[in-house]
Design a protein around this motif. Structure first.
Motif, PDB file in Angstrom:
ATOM      1  N   THR A  96      -8.841   6.633   1.192  1.00 23.42           N
ATOM      2  CA  THR A  96      -8.876   5.317   1.829  1.00 23.42           C
ATOM      3  C   THR A  96     -10.010   5.223   2.843  1.00 23.42           C
ATOM      4  O   THR A  96     -10.359   6.219   3.492  1.00 23.42           O
ATOM      5  CB  THR A  96      -7.551   4.995   2.555  1.00 23.42           C
ATOM      6  N   LYS A 112      -2.302  14.929  -0.005  1.00 22.38           N
ATOM      7  CA  LYS A 112      -2.799  14.054  -1.078  1.00 22.38           C
ATOM      8  C   LYS A 112      -3.666  12.932  -0.525  1.00 22.38           C
ATOM      9  O   LYS A 112      -4.308  12.212  -1.284  1.00 22.38           O
ATOM     10  CB  LYS A 112      -1.613  13.417  -1.827  1.00 22.38           C
ATOM     11  N   LEU A 113      -3.658  12.759   0.791  1.00 20.07           N
ATOM     12  CA  LEU A 113      -4.374  11.636   1.391  1.00 20.07           C
ATOM     13  C   LEU A 113      -5.724  12.096   1.933  1.00 20.07           C
ATOM     14  O   LEU A 113      -5.808  13.094   2.656  1.00 20.07           O
ATOM     15  CB  LEU A 113      -3.513  11.049   2.527  1.00 20.07           C
ATOM     16  N   CYS A 127       0.837  -1.205   0.000  1.00 19.31           N
ATOM     17  CA  CYS A 127       0.000   0.000   0.000  1.00 19.31           C
ATOM     18  C   CYS A 127       0.871   1.254   0.000  1.00 19.31           C
ATOM     19  O   CYS A 127       0.594   2.218  -0.711  1.00 19.31           O
ATOM     20  CB  CYS A 127      -0.905   0.035   1.233  1.00 19.31           C
ATOM     21  N   CYS A 154      -7.189   0.017   8.931  1.00 19.03           N
ATOM     22  CA  CYS A 154      -6.611   1.361   8.787  1.00 19.03           C
ATOM     23  C   CYS A 154      -6.872   2.135  10.075  1.00 19.03           C
ATOM     24  O   CYS A 154      -7.902   2.786  10.225  1.00 19.03           O
ATOM     25  CB  CYS A 154      -7.199   2.075   7.568  1.00 19.03           C
ATOM     26  N   ILE A 180       3.363  12.579   0.344  1.00 21.57           N
ATOM     27  CA  ILE A 180       1.922  12.326   0.397  1.00 21.57           C
ATOM     28  C   ILE A 180       1.154  13.475   1.070  1.00 21.57           C
ATOM     29  O   ILE A 180      -0.085  13.484   1.070  1.00 21.57           O
ATOM     30  CB  ILE A 180       1.647  10.979   1.111  1.00 21.57           C
ATOM     31  N   TYR A 206      -4.669  11.924  -5.993  1.00 21.01           N
ATOM     32  CA  TYR A 206      -5.122  11.821  -4.603  1.00 21.01           C
ATOM     33  C   TYR A 206      -5.352  10.355  -4.250  1.00 21.01           C
ATOM     34  O   TYR A 206      -5.656   9.534  -5.117  1.00 21.01           O
ATOM     35  CB  TYR A 206      -6.420  12.601  -4.410  1.00 21.01           C
ATOM     36  N   ILE A 207      -5.223  10.045  -2.967  1.00 18.49           N
ATOM     37  CA  ILE A 207      -5.474   8.693  -2.481  1.00 18.49           C
ATOM     38  C   ILE A 207      -6.591   8.781  -1.436  1.00 18.49           C
ATOM     39  O   ILE A 207      -6.444   9.449  -0.418  1.00 18.49           O
ATOM     40  CB  ILE A 207      -4.225   8.084  -1.813  1.00 18.49           C
ATOM     41  N   MET A 255       0.816   4.217  -2.765  1.00 13.13           N
ATOM     42  CA  MET A 255       0.524   5.615  -2.396  1.00 13.13           C
ATOM     43  C   MET A 255       1.662   6.547  -2.795  1.00 13.13           C
ATOM     44  O   MET A 255       1.434   7.661  -3.258  1.00 13.13           O
ATOM     45  CB  MET A 255       0.239   5.707  -0.891  1.00 13.13           C
ATOM     46  N   GLU A 256       2.880   6.070  -2.622  1.00 16.38           N
ATOM     47  CA  GLU A 256       4.035   6.888  -2.999  1.00 16.38           C
ATOM     48  C   GLU A 256       3.996   7.182  -4.497  1.00 16.38           C
ATOM     49  O   GLU A 256       4.150   8.334  -4.935  1.00 16.38           O
ATOM     50  CB  GLU A 256       5.324   6.144  -2.634  1.00 16.38           C
ATOM     51  N   ALA A 278       1.025   9.572  -5.364  1.00 15.90           N
ATOM     52  CA  ALA A 278       1.270  10.959  -4.954  1.00 15.90           C
ATOM     53  C   ALA A 278       2.288  11.628  -5.875  1.00 15.90           C
ATOM     54  O   ALA A 278       2.153  12.802  -6.221  1.00 15.90           O
ATOM     55  CB  ALA A 278       1.735  11.000  -3.503  1.00 15.90           C
TER      56      ALA A 278
END
Ligand SMILES: [Zn+2]
Length: 265
Positions: free
Chosen positions: A139, A172-173, A123, A153, A169, A136-137, A127-128, A131
């Motif tokens: 979750t 972006k999360l 994961c 999570c 990130i 965008y991520i 995500m890296e 980003a």
């Protein structure tokens, strides 16, 4: 203007049985029939101008068709789509490039339905790479009603990922369910003020006072209005949101201004 940042639809062919199954597992009655047409009807009935659909690749072989469909339908009829990667994706770079080149704003991860922890190496790598491509991520965060015995999570996992991907990130999360479903106190303790967005999906009705506390502590400029339709009613959630003791300016930020930035509109 109202943008619902977190909704789900399923292809017409499988919507009926998928909704029946998920509704049984999660013990939640659906508020649409799970189709795109059902979502459009709900938007019309409730005054939601734009919805964002967050699909989830629960097995790796679904990825290609999910992302192709998201790319095809994105923006049409005021419905935006995310892409989705499965942790076992064999071509992370190529899949993310396809998502980026299709004009999608980002990807959705759901650690519970994808059988991983959020801080799993796979994961983190996805995500890296996402980003880095300016995607965008989104979750799922916190408890999932279908997997109550193991939280995939947790706020601590989020903190670990933010530290490992610091500078990559940041901003972006997007954490669904106000940072952690059914974990508002831990979110208040550990996540408010961090460089993440949070959406209001499926929790505003459970503990509205805590939601206001999180909004105040985290800042209305980092919160996105969201329902989790069909698992919540867009109409009911919108009237609930309007009843919260927030200023008009805060409400406008949450209802559409923040999300417009994320969708680049
Ligand atoms: Zn959801």
């Amino acid at each position: 203007m109202v943008i619902d940042f977190h909704t789900h639809t399923f292809p017409d062919k499988i919507a009926g049985r998928t909704i029946a199954h998920l509704s049984e597992v999660g013990k939640m009655p659906p508020h649409t029939d799970g189709t795109r047409t059902g979502l459009l009807q709900s938007m019309k009935d409730s005054g939601v101008d734009i919805s964002v659909v967050l699909p989830i690749a629960t097995v790796v072989k679904q990825e290609r068709s999910i992302n192709a469909l998201s790319a095809e339908l994105n923006v049409k009829d005021h419905i935006y789509y995310a892409g989705s990667l499965h942790p076992d994706c064999e071509d992370i770079g190529g899949t993310l490039d396809f998502i980026k080149n299709s004009g999608l704003f980002g990807i959705k991860l759901h650690p519970d339905y994808q059988g991983v922890d959020f801080n799993d190496e796979r994961c983190v790598h996805i995500m890296e790479e996402a980003a880095k491509r300016d995607l965008y991520i989104v979750t799922h965060a916190g408890i999932d009603v279908a997997f109550r015995d193991h939280v995939h999570c947790t706020p601590d996992m989020v903190l670990e990922v933010l530290e490992r991907l610091s500078g990559v990130i940041d901003d972006k999360l997007i954490l669904a369910h106000m940072g952690g479903y059914e974990l508002p106190d831990e979110v208040l303790e550990k996540l408010v003020g961090k460089p993440v967005w949070m959406d209001t999906a499926a929790v505003m009705d459970l503990y509205p006072e805590k939601c206001v506390e999180i909004i105040r502590a985290h800042g209305a400029d980092r919160i996105l209005f969201a329902t989790d339709s069909p698992w919540r009613s867009q109409r009911e959630f919108l009237s609930l949101f309007h009843s919260l003791p927030l200023t008009d300016d805060e409400k406008e930020q949450i209802l559409y201004r923040n999300t417009k930035k994320i969708l680049s509109i």
